[in-house]
Design a protein around this motif. Structure first.
Motif, short mmCIF file in Angstrom:
data_model
loop_
_atom_site.label_atom_id
_atom_site.label_comp_id
_atom_site.label_asym_id
_atom_site.label_seq_id
_atom_site.Cartn_x
_atom_site.Cartn_y
_atom_site.Cartn_z
N MET A 1 36.45 6.76 -21.73
CA MET A 1 35.60 7.81 -21.13
C MET A 1 35.16 7.35 -19.74
SD MET A 1 32.01 9.44 -22.49
CE MET A 1 32.74 10.13 -23.95
N ALA A 2 35.38 8.18 -18.72
CA ALA A 2 35.00 7.84 -17.35
C ALA A 2 33.48 7.85 -17.21
CB ALA A 2 35.63 8.84 -16.37
N TRP A 3 33.01 7.11 -16.19
CA TRP A 3 31.57 6.98 -16.03
C TRP A 3 30.92 8.33 -15.76
CZ3 TRP A 3 29.19 8.38 -11.47
CH2 TRP A 3 30.01 8.53 -10.35
N LYS A 4 31.65 9.22 -15.07
CA LYS A 4 31.07 10.53 -14.78
C LYS A 4 30.83 11.34 -16.05
CE LYS A 4 32.89 11.10 -10.09
NZ LYS A 4 33.70 11.95 -9.18
N ASP A 5 31.64 11.07 -17.07
CA ASP A 5 31.47 11.80 -18.33
C ASP A 5 30.23 11.37 -19.09
OD1 ASP A 5 33.83 13.22 -17.85
OD2 ASP A 5 35.06 11.62 -18.75
N LYS A 6 29.71 10.21 -18.73
CA LYS A 6 28.53 9.68 -19.43
C LYS A 6 27.22 10.12 -18.77
CE LYS A 6 30.87 5.49 -21.05
NZ LYS A 6 30.87 4.02 -21.07
N LEU A 7 27.30 10.71 -17.61
CA LEU A 7 26.07 11.14 -16.93
C LEU A 7 25.37 12.24 -17.72
CD1 LEU A 7 27.21 11.27 -13.19
CD2 LEU A 7 25.99 9.44 -14.38
N GLN A 8 24.02 12.20 -17.69
CA GLN A 8 23.23 13.20 -18.38
C GLN A 8 22.51 14.08 -17.37
OE1 GLN A 8 20.86 11.75 -21.73
NE2 GLN A 8 21.89 9.77 -21.59
N PRO A 9 22.35 15.36 -17.65
CA PRO A 9 21.62 16.24 -16.73
C PRO A 9 20.18 15.77 -16.57
CG PRO A 9 22.83 17.50 -18.37
CD PRO A 9 22.88 16.09 -18.81
N ALA A 10 19.73 15.63 -15.34
CA ALA A 10 18.39 15.09 -15.08
C ALA A 10 17.32 16.15 -15.29
CB ALA A 10 18.32 14.55 -13.66
N THR A 11 16.25 15.76 -15.98
CA THR A 11 15.08 16.64 -16.16
C THR A 11 13.82 15.80 -16.21
OG1 THR A 11 15.14 16.53 -18.59
CG2 THR A 11 16.43 18.28 -17.55
N PHE A 12 12.67 16.44 -15.90
CA PHE A 12 11.36 15.82 -16.13
C PHE A 12 10.47 16.85 -16.79
CE2 PHE A 12 7.00 14.62 -14.73
CZ PHE A 12 6.93 13.44 -15.46
N ARG A 13 9.98 16.53 -17.95
CA ARG A 13 9.22 17.46 -18.80
C ARG A 13 10.03 18.74 -19.03
NH1 ARG A 13 3.92 15.35 -19.00
NH2 ARG A 13 3.19 14.44 -17.05
N GLY A 14 11.34 18.60 -19.11
CA GLY A 14 12.21 19.73 -19.39
C GLY A 14 12.63 20.53 -18.17
N VAL A 15 12.09 20.20 -16.97
CA VAL A 15 12.45 20.92 -15.75
C VAL A 15 13.66 20.23 -15.12
CG1 VAL A 15 11.67 21.67 -13.48
CG2 VAL A 15 10.05 21.59 -15.40
N PRO A 16 14.77 20.94 -14.93
CA PRO A 16 15.98 20.30 -14.42
C PRO A 16 15.95 20.10 -12.90
CG PRO A 16 16.40 22.60 -14.86
CD PRO A 16 15.00 22.35 -15.29
N PHE A 17 16.66 19.11 -12.42
CA PHE A 17 16.87 18.87 -11.00
C PHE A 17 18.15 18.07 -10.83
CE2 PHE A 17 14.05 15.58 -12.66
CZ PHE A 17 14.67 14.40 -12.28
N GLU A 18 18.64 18.02 -9.60
CA GLU A 18 19.84 17.26 -9.30
C GLU A 18 19.44 15.91 -8.72
OE1 GLU A 18 22.65 18.50 -10.23
OE2 GLU A 18 21.78 20.47 -10.73
N VAL A 19 20.30 14.94 -8.87
CA VAL A 19 20.01 13.59 -8.38
C VAL A 19 21.05 13.19 -7.35
CG1 VAL A 19 19.84 11.15 -8.97
CG2 VAL A 19 18.86 12.87 -10.50
#
Length: 415
Positions: A1-19
């Motif tokens: 599995m490539a490293w990009k496949d292991k990335l998780q969608p970023a959130t704080f208190r359920g609010v999403p954002f990009e990193v």
């Protein structure tokens, strides 16, 4: 599995954002000590450092302003929150510094947010609890008070035939002799030599209050005993000497309890219809029982006080001390008045709880066999790589010649 496949969608208190990027700090807290005229410093490890996570986030799209406001609301909410980090996964964090939001005409339709988090950890306060040692000392004090009152109630030589007085003097002197002939450890904690008490027996006997105070005051008390034994035998041998002293005290207590039971049986027989025991003989027996109980309870007060204040470095010794003291308290409880019985059982429960609570701090013994006859200092180095523990081995095994430890099974601490 490539490293990009292991990335998780970023959130704080359920609010999403990009990193866009991140960095973090991890490691240990270290205090470096530097000394005059020494080339080498000493780095002291103070524990794991607080983990810090810094994130450069961005929000983009036609509705980025709404997404920004939701993120700002989440960041301004009190208390720690859950951060889902693309690379570290789910973390419980708190915002370390205020977030910095940036907009620019050149990058229309988006904003960047600088976030700095620290792990939330936990707010832990010292837990409140009862001091089991203090409870044991309180129980010992109550035993002394109850024992003194019980003795004063039962002992009586006033207005009695001289034989009753003489019997009381003999019982008291016999008790002093029994203590005087006990182990040297017992003698080392006496406040007065027994001969001094015997010389004043006829003055003490008529005054029951003075007698109770004298017998309960035979010994030094609590930490003063432990300190005196430590100064006599040193740190290595003090623990064993303390254990031996408690064992001697409990053994004496059982002897006095048995004598009291024998005397009480004679006194009780006077109340039967077929008894030939005279009232004077019955009172003499009651006095003998009271005096022996007084001696026994003074031993127990001392044993409970010592057990509470002494160190218990060896698990096996601690268990033996606990069993010896509780057994002696039970034995004394067999033939005493109800008030004394209650305080004896309170003392038993307090000693059991105190010693049991400290067992986790005690090291267990294990058996080893030296490969050959050798000095104790060599055995200590072979076993622990610490020559300073020579005295510990000698003391545990009561080795008479430390220069020649036999090639036979001996006991050593497991740590």
């Amino acid at each position: 599995m490539a490293w990009k496949d292991k990335l998780q969608p970023a959130t704080f208190r359920g609010v999403p954002f990009e990193v866009e990027s991140d960095d973090g700090s991890f490691g240990r807290r270290t205090q470096v000590h530097e000394y005059p005229q020494r080339d080498m410093p000493y780095a002291e490890d103070l524990g794991r450092a607080t983990r810090e996570i810094n994130v450069t986030a961005f929000l983009i799209g036609d509705d980025y302003l709404d997404a920004r406001d939701k993120l700002l609301e989440a960041l301004e909410t009190a208390g720690p929150g859950t951060l889902v980090h693309p690379w570290y996964g789910e973390l419980k964090v708190s915002l370390k510094d205020p977030a910095r939001v940036s907009h620019s005409i050149a990058n229309g339709g988006m904003c960047t947010v600088q976030l700095s988090f620290v792990e939330a950890g936990e707010l832990a306060f010292p837990s409140a609890g009862n001091s089991l040692g203090a409870k044991s000392l309180e129980a010992a004090d109550r035993l002394q008070d109850a024992g003194s009152f019980d003795y004063v109630e039962k002992f009586d030589v006033n207005s009695k035939p001289s034989a009753v007085f003489d019997d009381a003097v003999k019982t008291f002197n016999d008790g002093c002799d029994l203590i005087d002939n006990a182990t040297s450890n017992i003698k080392s904690i006496l406040d007065h030599p027994m001969q001094f008490l015997k010389d004043n027996a006829r003055t003490l006997i008529p005054d029951a209050f003075a007698m109770a105070d004298t017998v309960f005051g035979l010994f030094k008390r609590g930490e003063s005993v432990v300190d005196s034994i430590t100064s006599m035998f040193g740190g290595g041998g003090a623990s064993a000497r303390n254990s031996d002293t408690v064992a001697a005290l409990t053994s004496l207590s059982r002897t006095f309890s048995d004598r009291a039971a024998t005397a009480q049986a004679v006194a009780n027989s006077a109340s039967t219809a077929t008894s030939t025991v005279s009232p004077s003989r019955a009172q003499a027996a009651t006095n003998a029982a009271a005096l022996n109980h007084l001696f026994s309870q003074s031993m127990l007060v001392q044993a409970v006080g010592m057990t509470t204040t002494m160190d218990l470095p060896i698990y096996d010794d601690a268990v033996k001390i606990r069993n010896d003291v509780t057994a002696a308290l039970d034995n004394e409880s067999l033939a005493v008045s109800d008030p004394v019985y209650v305080v004896l059982q309170d003392a038993r429960a307090a000693v059991y709880a105190d010693v049991t609570g400290r067992l986790s701090q005690s090291a267990r013994l294990k058996t080893i066999t030296p490969r050959a006859i050798m000095p104790a200092i060599v055995t200590a180095y072979d076993q622990f790589e610490d020559v300073a523990r020579e005295g510990e081995i000698v003391d545990l095994n009561k080795i008479r010649r430390p220069g020649f430890v036999p090639a036979e099974p001996i006991k050593v601490l497991s740590v």
